[in-house]
Design a protein around this motif. Structure first.
Motif, mmCIF file in Angstrom:
data_model
loop_
_atom_site.group_PDB
_atom_site.id
_atom_site.type_symbol
_atom_site.label_atom_id
_atom_site.label_comp_id
_atom_site.label_asym_id
_atom_site.label_seq_id
_atom_site.Cartn_x
_atom_site.Cartn_y
_atom_site.Cartn_z
ATOM 1 N N GLY A 32 0.792 -1.230 0.000
ATOM 2 C CA GLY A 32 0.000 0.000 0.000
ATOM 3 C C GLY A 32 0.820 1.274 0.000
ATOM 4 O O GLY A 32 0.277 2.375 0.009
ATOM 5 N N LYS A 33 2.169 1.142 0.032
ATOM 6 C CA LYS A 33 3.023 2.322 -0.059
ATOM 7 C C LYS A 33 3.882 2.181 -1.306
ATOM 8 O O LYS A 33 3.810 1.157 -1.997
ATOM 9 C CB LYS A 33 3.908 2.460 1.183
ATOM 10 C CG LYS A 33 3.091 2.726 2.451
ATOM 11 C CD LYS A 33 3.989 3.112 3.584
ATOM 12 C CE LYS A 33 3.258 3.342 4.881
ATOM 13 N NZ LYS A 33 2.253 4.388 4.846
ATOM 14 N N TYR A 34 4.700 3.187 -1.601
ATOM 15 C CA TYR A 34 5.477 3.152 -2.842
ATOM 16 C C TYR A 34 6.966 3.303 -2.545
ATOM 17 O O TYR A 34 7.360 4.042 -1.638
ATOM 18 C CB TYR A 34 5.014 4.272 -3.785
ATOM 19 C CG TYR A 34 3.557 4.132 -4.138
ATOM 20 C CD1 TYR A 34 3.149 3.263 -5.148
ATOM 21 C CD2 TYR A 34 2.582 4.829 -3.426
ATOM 22 C CE1 TYR A 34 1.805 3.106 -5.449
ATOM 23 C CE2 TYR A 34 1.230 4.670 -3.719
ATOM 24 C CZ TYR A 34 0.857 3.809 -4.723
ATOM 25 O OH TYR A 34 -0.469 3.634 -5.011
ATOM 26 N N VAL A 35 7.757 2.580 -3.343
ATOM 27 C CA VAL A 35 9.218 2.681 -3.221
ATOM 28 C C VAL A 35 9.811 2.765 -4.625
ATOM 29 O O VAL A 35 9.278 2.166 -5.557
ATOM 30 C CB VAL A 35 9.837 1.453 -2.495
ATOM 31 C CG1 VAL A 35 9.417 1.405 -1.038
ATOM 32 C CG2 VAL A 35 9.461 0.159 -3.182
ATOM 33 N N PHE A 36 10.894 3.520 -4.748
ATOM 34 C CA PHE A 36 11.646 3.488 -6.005
ATOM 35 C C PHE A 36 12.462 2.204 -6.006
ATOM 36 O O PHE A 36 13.194 1.928 -5.044
ATOM 37 C CB PHE A 36 12.611 4.670 -6.101
ATOM 38 C CG PHE A 36 11.971 5.981 -6.470
ATOM 39 C CD1 PHE A 36 11.375 6.149 -7.717
ATOM 40 C CD2 PHE A 36 11.971 7.050 -5.587
ATOM 41 C CE1 PHE A 36 10.800 7.353 -8.069
ATOM 42 C CE2 PHE A 36 11.395 8.268 -5.927
ATOM 43 C CZ PHE A 36 10.803 8.421 -7.184
ATOM 44 N N GLN A 37 12.347 1.414 -7.044
ATOM 45 C CA GLN A 37 13.203 0.241 -7.149
ATOM 46 C C GLN A 37 13.355 -0.194 -8.605
ATOM 47 O O GLN A 37 12.630 0.283 -9.486
ATOM 48 C CB GLN A 37 12.691 -0.914 -6.285
ATOM 49 C CG GLN A 37 11.437 -1.580 -6.785
ATOM 50 C CD GLN A 37 11.082 -2.815 -5.943
ATOM 51 O OE1 GLN A 37 11.207 -2.818 -4.727
ATOM 52 N NE2 GLN A 37 10.638 -3.866 -6.605
ATOM 53 N N ARG A 38 14.312 -1.085 -8.829
ATOM 54 C CA ARG A 38 14.560 -1.560 -10.187
ATOM 55 C C ARG A 38 13.355 -2.371 -10.674
ATOM 56 O O ARG A 38 12.825 -3.208 -9.933
ATOM 57 C CB ARG A 38 15.812 -2.444 -10.204
ATOM 58 C CG ARG A 38 16.185 -2.806 -11.616
ATOM 59 C CD ARG A 38 17.440 -3.635 -11.688
ATOM 60 N NE ARG A 38 17.807 -3.833 -13.062
ATOM 61 C CZ ARG A 38 18.850 -4.517 -13.468
ATOM 62 N NH1 ARG A 38 19.665 -5.051 -12.567
ATOM 63 N NH2 ARG A 38 19.118 -4.646 -14.749
#
Ligand code: SF4
Ligand code: SF4
Length: 344
Positions: A32-38
């Motif tokens: 439910g949250k967002y992360v920058f990732q490959r």
């Protein structure tokens, strides 16, 4: 600046082409949250995200890194691991581009920092416009629009993304995609202006920054700082998630009896109790009130004096992260003699 447009249904093809410029990273949903990732596949990307937990600074100033190692007989060995990795970071909001631009000034000025600069040079930024939620106040901080610090920037205009080309690298990406991009028409520009105006109306939170450094000067002895000190847990979450906080600790990792070791840098926070502790047992900011006060003064007064603008871009992450609901908008409103942050 070149202004083009990209059909939305071609975005996944565009993403596949830009892989030749580096590993493609973008916001991805996690619990439910967002992360920058490959990305392992384009369908993971969530360009409609509100905000990521950590800002893009995690790429240029990693939470922990080895600066150099030393070995008996070999001397000093600079650590270059990962520095040459090329990353294309897609879907960066204007406030976060602004945050990177500020960190660039910090790490390229008085504190020249080659590892930061190398990572930044190897990172392409593809920005995307956003819609504000109840914690965003980037418009108040003049960070809702950026004119530099990105290679390409996409604005949603319906079936297309109006695309600003910010650098020669951005231009290379456009060229690499062949005839994917089209010339923007006067109608496209009108649609951009219409949406831009509607976005301005969508902000729910407003923070008045006019004469703010002077208000801070006048309120240095205010009881507000003691009230905040009573409430703040010194957990440091607000600093960790902030795109412009850069406090870090540098410590040697040496084994007793060995002549080998390394020097590491890791994120720190001016809110932590030991941040201003020095040898001899002295701590220059022993109270929580003095530490939280420092954070606010550095952002809204120190940054203005040094870099000509506040060190806050209004991303709202500290509001979302604080476990005791300390709200930067309310703090500033109270300093101004208003009870709570004005909403529009
Ligand atoms: S102080 Fe808060 S709102 Fe401002 S840039 Fe940092 S995290 Fe974002
Ligand atoms: S997140 Fe809140 S409680 Fe934690 S250090 Fe920051 S202001 Fe204090």
């Amino acid at each position: 600046m070149k202004i083009l447009k990209l059909p939305k249904e071609k975005l996944d093809f565009f993403a596949s082409v830009v892989q030749q410029f580096g590993e493609v990273h973008a916001p991805v949903e996690q619990d439910g949250k967002y992360v920058f990732q490959r990305l392992s596949r384009w369908s993971e990307a969530r360009l409609d995200y509100d905000r990521t937990i950590l800002p893009p600074k995690k790429y240029t100033l990693p939470p922990r890194e080895t600066l150099f190692q030393y070995r008996a007989g070999q001397g000093y060995l600079p650590s270059t691991e990962g520095l040459d990795k090329r990353i294309v970071l897609m879907g960066v909001h204007a406030c976060d581009v602004y945050g990177l631009n500020l960190l660039d000034q910090v790490f390229s000025g008085r504190y020249d920092d080659p590892p930061y600069q190398t990572r930044r040079k190897n990172m392409a930024i593809i920005g995307i416009d956003c819609r504000p939620d109840g914690s965003c106040f980037c418009r108040s901080m003049r960070a809702d629009f950026v004119d530099r610090g990105f290679d390409l920037f996409f604005y949603d205009i319906g079936d297309y993304y109006l695309t600003l080309v910010g650098t020669a690298l951005g231009d290379d990406m456009v060229l690499a995609t062949g005839p994917l991009f089209e010339k923007a028409s006067p109608e496209d520009i009108d649609e951009y202006k219409r949406r831009s105006s509607s976005k301005r109306q969508a902000f729910q939170l407003e923070v008045e920054i006019r004469d703010l450094p002077e208000i801070f000067e006048m309120e240095y002895q205010s009881g507000i700082w003691d009230e905040l000190g009573e409430k703040c847990l010194s957990c440091g979450s607000c600093s960790m998630v902030c795109p412009t906080c850069y406090c870090h600790d540098v410590a040697d990792d040496a084994q007793l009896g060995s002549r080998d070791g390394g020097r590491n840098r890791s994120w720190d926070s001016c809110l932590f109790a030991a941040h201003a502790a020095v040898a001899g047992g002295e701590n220059f900011r022993n109270s929580r009130a003095s530490r939280i006060k420092l954070r606010y003064y550095h952002k809204h007064r120190g940054f203005v004096a040094e870099y000509g603008r506040p060190g806050c871009v209004g991303c709202g992450r500290c509001i979302a992260a604080c476990p005791v609901e300390i709200h930067i908008g309310d703090v500033i409103a109270k300093l101004r003699g208003i009870q709570n942050a004005p909403s529009r």
